[in-house]
Enzyme design. Structure first.
Site, mmCIF file in Angstrom:
data_model
loop_
_atom_site.group_PDB
_atom_site.id
_atom_site.type_symbol
_atom_site.label_atom_id
_atom_site.label_comp_id
_atom_site.label_asym_id
_atom_site.label_seq_id
_atom_site.Cartn_x
_atom_site.Cartn_y
_atom_site.Cartn_z
ATOM 1 N N LYS A 1 0.803 -1.221 0.000
ATOM 2 C CA LYS A 1 0.000 0.000 0.000
ATOM 3 C C LYS A 1 0.841 1.280 0.000
ATOM 4 O O LYS A 1 0.394 2.317 -0.491
ATOM 5 C CB LYS A 1 -0.956 0.009 1.194
ATOM 6 C CG LYS A 1 -2.071 -1.019 1.091
ATOM 7 C CD LYS A 1 -3.060 -0.854 2.232
ATOM 8 C CE LYS A 1 -4.191 -1.854 2.130
ATOM 9 N NZ LYS A 1 -5.213 -1.636 3.189
ATOM 10 N N ASP B 1 -10.015 2.902 2.305
ATOM 11 C CA ASP B 1 -10.119 2.219 3.603
ATOM 12 C C ASP B 1 -10.803 3.099 4.647
ATOM 13 O O ASP B 1 -11.765 2.684 5.295
ATOM 14 C CB ASP B 1 -8.732 1.814 4.112
ATOM 15 C CG ASP B 1 -8.160 0.602 3.389
ATOM 16 O OD1 ASP B 1 -8.955 -0.234 2.913
ATOM 17 O OD2 ASP B 1 -6.931 0.495 3.308
ATOM 18 N N GLY C 1 -4.640 1.394 18.671
ATOM 19 C CA GLY C 1 -3.634 1.149 17.652
ATOM 20 C C GLY C 1 -3.288 2.405 16.882
ATOM 21 O O GLY C 1 -4.098 3.336 16.777
ATOM 22 N N ALA C 2 -2.047 2.424 16.348
ATOM 23 C CA ALA C 2 -1.580 3.593 15.596
ATOM 24 C C ALA C 2 -0.802 3.164 14.356
ATOM 25 O O ALA C 2 0.102 3.861 13.911
ATOM 26 C CB ALA C 2 -0.721 4.477 16.495
ATOM 27 N N ALA D 1 -3.513 0.867 9.301
ATOM 28 C CA ALA D 1 -4.974 0.891 9.243
ATOM 29 C C ALA D 1 -5.520 2.030 10.085
ATOM 30 O O ALA D 1 -6.450 2.742 9.675
ATOM 31 C CB ALA D 1 -5.539 -0.440 9.717
#
Length: 279
Positions: free
Chosen positions: A66, A102, A126-127, A130
Site C-alpha cells: 500500500k 479504507d 492502535g496507531a 490501518a
C-alpha cells in the site's frame, strides 16, 4: 472486450475481494473479471508494468504494497497522499491514479450504524497503517473527540501531529486508556490482535467499559473477535470489520465504474464465504 480488474498482495489466496467484486460485475451485467495477483515485494515494479501492459482497468492493493506502490503511480488523490497509502488504482488512458478507500469505507460503514457522528467521543486502539487511514477519515468527518491508545505513545502522537484535519485528540498508553473507557461513545480496534488464528487475544481490558458503548473491530475473520464477544456481554453495541471491508470495496467499484453498488448484496456474499452471520 472484457475489462480486467484485480487485487495484488502477498499473501493473496485468502482475499474475499475476487468473490465480492466478480459477483457485482455479474449482477450489473458488466463484461469484466477481477483476478487475485500474488505479487512479492521484489516483484512489485515489474507487476505494475505488466498490469499497465495488459490494460487492466483498475486494481486494489493490499499488504505489503500500500505504501510501496505510491512512487509507481502517475497521480494520487489528496486524502491518499495525506494518509501515505493507496488501496485502489484506476487506469485511465494508461495513467494510474491512486486512492485510499479504507478510511472513507470505514466511516461509511460506521454511519450506517451511528447517527450524529459529530457528537461522538471516539477512542482508537492502535496507531499503525490501518489506524492512520481511519484516523484521518474520522477527523475529516468531524468527530467531536478522537483519542488514540497504543503500546508506544510516541507513535500515537506522531499520527495525531501528521493529520491534516483538526480534531481534539490525546494519545494514551493502553493502561491509561483502560481506566478511561467510560468516557467514550465509540471504541475502534484497528490492530491485528484477535485475528485468526489467535482468536482469543484481546488488546486491552474492558473492565471500565460502559453499557451502550459502540465497539467496533476492523477484523472480520473471525466475524466475532474475543474483544467483541466480551464487549457484547458488557452491554455494548458491536460491529465487526465486515462493514469496512464491504464499503471500501464498494467505493473502489464506484471509482472504476461510476456505480455505487448494492452493499447488502456484497455483505451477504462475504458472510456466506466466512460461514455465517455474527454480530
Amino acid at each position: 472486450m472484457k475489462k480486467l480488474f484485480g487485487v495484488i498482495g502477498d499473501p493473496i489466496a485468502h482475499s474475499m475481494s475476487p468473490i465480492m467484486q466478480n459477483d457485482l460485475f455479474q449482477n450489473y451485467s458488466m463484461d469484466a473479471h477481477y483476478f487475485p495477483f500474488h505479487v512479492k515485494k521484489e516483484e512489485l515494479v515489474d507487476a505494475i508494468k505488466g498490469l499497465k501492459s495488459l490494460g487492466v482497468s483498475g486494481f486494489n492493493i493490499t499488504v505489503p504494497h500500500k505504501v510501496a506502490i505510491i512512487p509507481l503511480l502517475d497521480q494520487i488523490d489528496p486524502l491518499a497522499s495525506a494518509i501515505g497509502a493507496v488501496n485502489t488504482v484506476v487506469n485511465i488512458d494508461g495513467k494510474l491514479t491512486g486512492f485510499n478507500t479504507d478510511g472513507n469505507g470505514y466511516v461509511r460503514g460506521l454511519t450506517e450504524q451511528i447517527t450524529n457522528l459529530q457528537d461522538k467521543s471516539v477512542l482508537m486502539i492502535g496507531a499503525g497503517g490501518a489506524a492512520r487511514a481511519l484516523y484521518f477519515s474520522l477527523a475529516k468527518a468531524g468527530v467531536k473527540r478522537l483519542d488514540i491508545c497504543n503500546r508506544t505513545k510516541v507513535k500515537a502522537y506522531t499520527l495525531i501531529e501528521e493529520c491534516p484535519y483538526h480534531v481534539d485528540s490525546t494519545a494514551y498508553e493502553m493502561k491509561e486508556a483502560e481506566e478511561r473507557l467510560g468516557e467514550y461513545d465509540v471504541i475502534i480496534q484497528t490492530t491485528s490482535i484477535g485475528m485468526s488464528p489467535h482468536t482469543e487475544d484481546i488488546p486491552l481490558s474492558l473492565e471500565h467499559l460502559k453499557a451502550g458503548t459502540f465497539v467496533s473491530d476492523i477484523i472480520y475473520n473471525p466475524l466475532e473477535t474475543a474483544l467483541l464477544r466480551e464487549a457484547k456481554q458488557k452491554g455494548a453495541i458491536i460491529q465487526n470489520g465486515l462493514d469496512m471491508f464491504v464499503f471500501q470495496g464498494a467505493l473502489a467499484f464506484e471509482i472504476w465504474t461510476g456505480i455505487f453498488p448494492d452493499t447488502d448484496r456484497m455483505k451477504n456474499i462475504v458472510e456466506m464465504q466466512l460461514g455465517g452471520k455474527k454480530c
